[in-house]
Write an enzyme that holds these catalytic residues in place. Structure first.
Site, mmCIF file in Angstrom:
data_model
loop_
_atom_site.group_PDB
_atom_site.id
_atom_site.type_symbol
_atom_site.label_atom_id
_atom_site.label_comp_id
_atom_site.label_asym_id
_atom_site.label_seq_id
_atom_site.Cartn_x
_atom_site.Cartn_y
_atom_site.Cartn_z
ATOM 1 N N GLN A 1 3.377 -9.956 -7.202
ATOM 2 C CA GLN A 1 2.986 -11.318 -7.242
ATOM 3 C C GLN A 1 2.521 -11.741 -8.468
ATOM 4 O OE1 GLN A 1 0.409 -11.911 -3.715
ATOM 5 N NE2 GLN A 1 -0.248 -13.964 -4.547
ATOM 6 N N SER B 1 3.344 -3.339 -6.690
ATOM 7 C CA SER B 1 2.517 -4.115 -5.422
ATOM 8 C C SER B 1 3.647 -4.415 -4.476
ATOM 9 C CB SER B 1 1.480 -5.070 -6.040
ATOM 10 O OG SER B 1 0.650 -5.754 -4.833
ATOM 11 N N LEU B 2 3.687 -5.865 -4.533
ATOM 12 C CA LEU B 2 4.609 -6.314 -3.402
ATOM 13 C C LEU B 2 6.054 -5.792 -3.783
ATOM 14 C CD1 LEU B 2 6.954 -9.082 -3.560
ATOM 15 C CD2 LEU B 2 5.874 -8.165 -1.585
ATOM 16 N N ARG C 1 2.109 -9.069 5.364
ATOM 17 C CA ARG C 1 1.034 -8.766 4.224
ATOM 18 C C ARG C 1 0.540 -9.843 3.523
ATOM 19 N NH1 ARG C 1 1.579 -7.323 -1.150
ATOM 20 N NH2 ARG C 1 0.699 -5.388 -1.724
ATOM 21 N N HIS D 1 -6.430 -5.297 -3.684
ATOM 22 C CA HIS D 1 -6.399 -3.844 -4.198
ATOM 23 C C HIS D 1 -7.766 -3.165 -4.321
ATOM 24 C CE1 HIS D 1 -1.853 -3.754 -4.334
ATOM 25 N NE2 HIS D 1 -2.080 -4.726 -4.973
ATOM 26 N N GLN E 1 -2.136 1.060 0.279
ATOM 27 C CA GLN E 1 -1.680 0.557 -0.996
ATOM 28 C C GLN E 1 -2.540 -0.982 -1.148
ATOM 29 O OE1 GLN E 1 0.719 -2.723 -1.885
ATOM 30 N NE2 GLN E 1 2.402 -1.351 -2.914
#
Length: 388
Positions: free
Chosen positions: A10, A88-89, A113, A192, A240
């Site tokens: 993202q 991440s993503l 998510r 996060h 995560q």
């Protein structure tokens, strides 16, 4: 040479992303539309409802474009990777490319998510540039800001903090007083961080319903900076959401595997720039260790001497010298001899041209830096090039 494909997360989204991929891979595009309940092609190319930057839409959109980009790479004769990683993503794309997840299951997870993370309100994030993880933790400790977490270790000099919006705002003067660059990020949630625990618990329920396969290629996990263990895929993927993205550790692990080539697939080149910065720091540590004739593991911090590969001097030999390694003080002295205040510079970490406002100086007792006009912050001398 080993090959690693990396996938962005993202923040990389942009209107028009995906281009002709949706028409080239119509079957996957149709599957995406059915799962999402809207046209992914229309969202990515035209963004009619101004939704592309909303988390619940951003994450599925990036996942689909990243996935189609990988399909295109392989279809056009691209080699299969030795390793995969995603930020991440983007980690979902790495797992999907490795055969751990089907395209459909990956998209369903990402959709959920994105929805859960979009519901997180009252949070904030900020990027801290030119300060190490240890320095940032010390600043937070000294300011009694124990409610703020380290969210992203993007590179040795680019780290993101996450917490309640009010706490992030209160942190800014403490970092400014410590001569660190503090850049608030446009996010609604404290991603996060500990504040994502509720979303994580809900997401865990969905993850438990998914069947994972053993990876065809090693995938580096954000939460550990090391390859996924098959029996911990669900656990690491779930945690995560509330844990730090250890991108620097992930790339360092890969650099330790020998000669390796990185290629970013999907949207933009954010990861390419971060990898370049991580590798520069990695090479400096290796060079410094060799100079001292000692063996230093990758995790060991070697702050000096500094290799001045990025420095473009009027008399390069006077800067680099015979060994190619000089101390921070020597680097500052040589910079000030070569470049006056007002020198135009460029950096891989900033898109527009910059101009120095002060002479170079040593920050935190070891870092050679110079203050930039208009930007109102410091840049490490290793991260800028003077424009001749």
């Amino acid at each position: 040479m080993k090959k690693t494909y990396v996938f962005p997360g993202q923040g990389s989204q942009i209107k028009g992303m995906g281009g002709n991929l949706f028409d080239e891979f119509q079957e996957l595009t149709k599957k995406a539309d059915k799962i999402l309940g809207y046209s992914i092609k229309e969202l990515c190319l035209n963004d009619p409802g101004q939704k592309l930057n909303q988390t619940q839409y951003t994450q599925p959109a990036l996942y689909v474009v990243n996935a189609l980009s990988y399909q295109k790479k392989i279809k056009d004769g691209g080699v299969h990777p030795d390793f995969l990683a995603g930020h991440s993503l983007g980690e979902y794309n790495a797992l999907q490319a490795a055969g751990v997840l089907s395209f459909e299951d990956g998209l369903k997870l990402v959709k959920k998510r994105g929805e859960l993370m979009s519901q997180a309100k009252g949070g904030g994030m900020a990027a801290i540039l030119n300060s190490s993880d240890e320095q940032i933790r010390n600043i937070l400790k000294d300011a009694n800001l124990s409610t703020i977490d380290i969210a992203n270790l993007n590179s040795p000099s680019q780290i993101v903090i996450s917490g309640l919006k009010e706490d992030i705002n209160n942190a800014q003067p403490h970092f400014t007083n410590a001569n660190a660059m503090f850049i608030p990020l446009n996010t609604s949630g404290a991603f996060h961080s500990r504040y994502m625990k509720d979303a994580e618990k809900e997401f865990e329920k969905v993850v438990k319903k998914v069947k994972f396969s053993k990876p065809n290629f090693p995938v580096i996990a954000n939460v550990t900076g090391k390859p996924y263990e098959f029996d911990k895929i669900a656990q690491d993927l779930t945690s995560q959401i509330s844990n730090c993205v250890r991108w620097t550790d992930s790339i360092t692990y890969l650099l330790n595997q020998g000669e390796i080539e990185f290629e970013e697939l999907g949207v933009g080149d954010v990861l390419t720039k971060l990898i370049r910065a991580i590798k520069k720091d990695y090479d400096l540590k290796i060079a410094a260790a060799k100079e001292k004739s000692i063996e230093v593991p990758a995790e060991t911090k070697v702050e000096e001497p500094i290799k001045t590969e990025a420095l473009q001097s009027k008399d390069e030999k006077s800067i680099v010298g015979q060994t190619g390694l000089i101390t921070a003080k020597e680097l500052v002295d040589q910079w000030n001899k070569s470049y006056p205040i007002g020198t135009k510079v460029k950096s891989d970490f900033y898109e527009t041209q910059l101009e120095t406002r002060t002479e170079a100086m040593i920050l935190f007792g070891h870092r050679a830096a110079v203050y930039m006009k208009d930007y109102n912050g410091y840049f490490d001398l290793r991260e800028v090039k003077a424009i001749q």
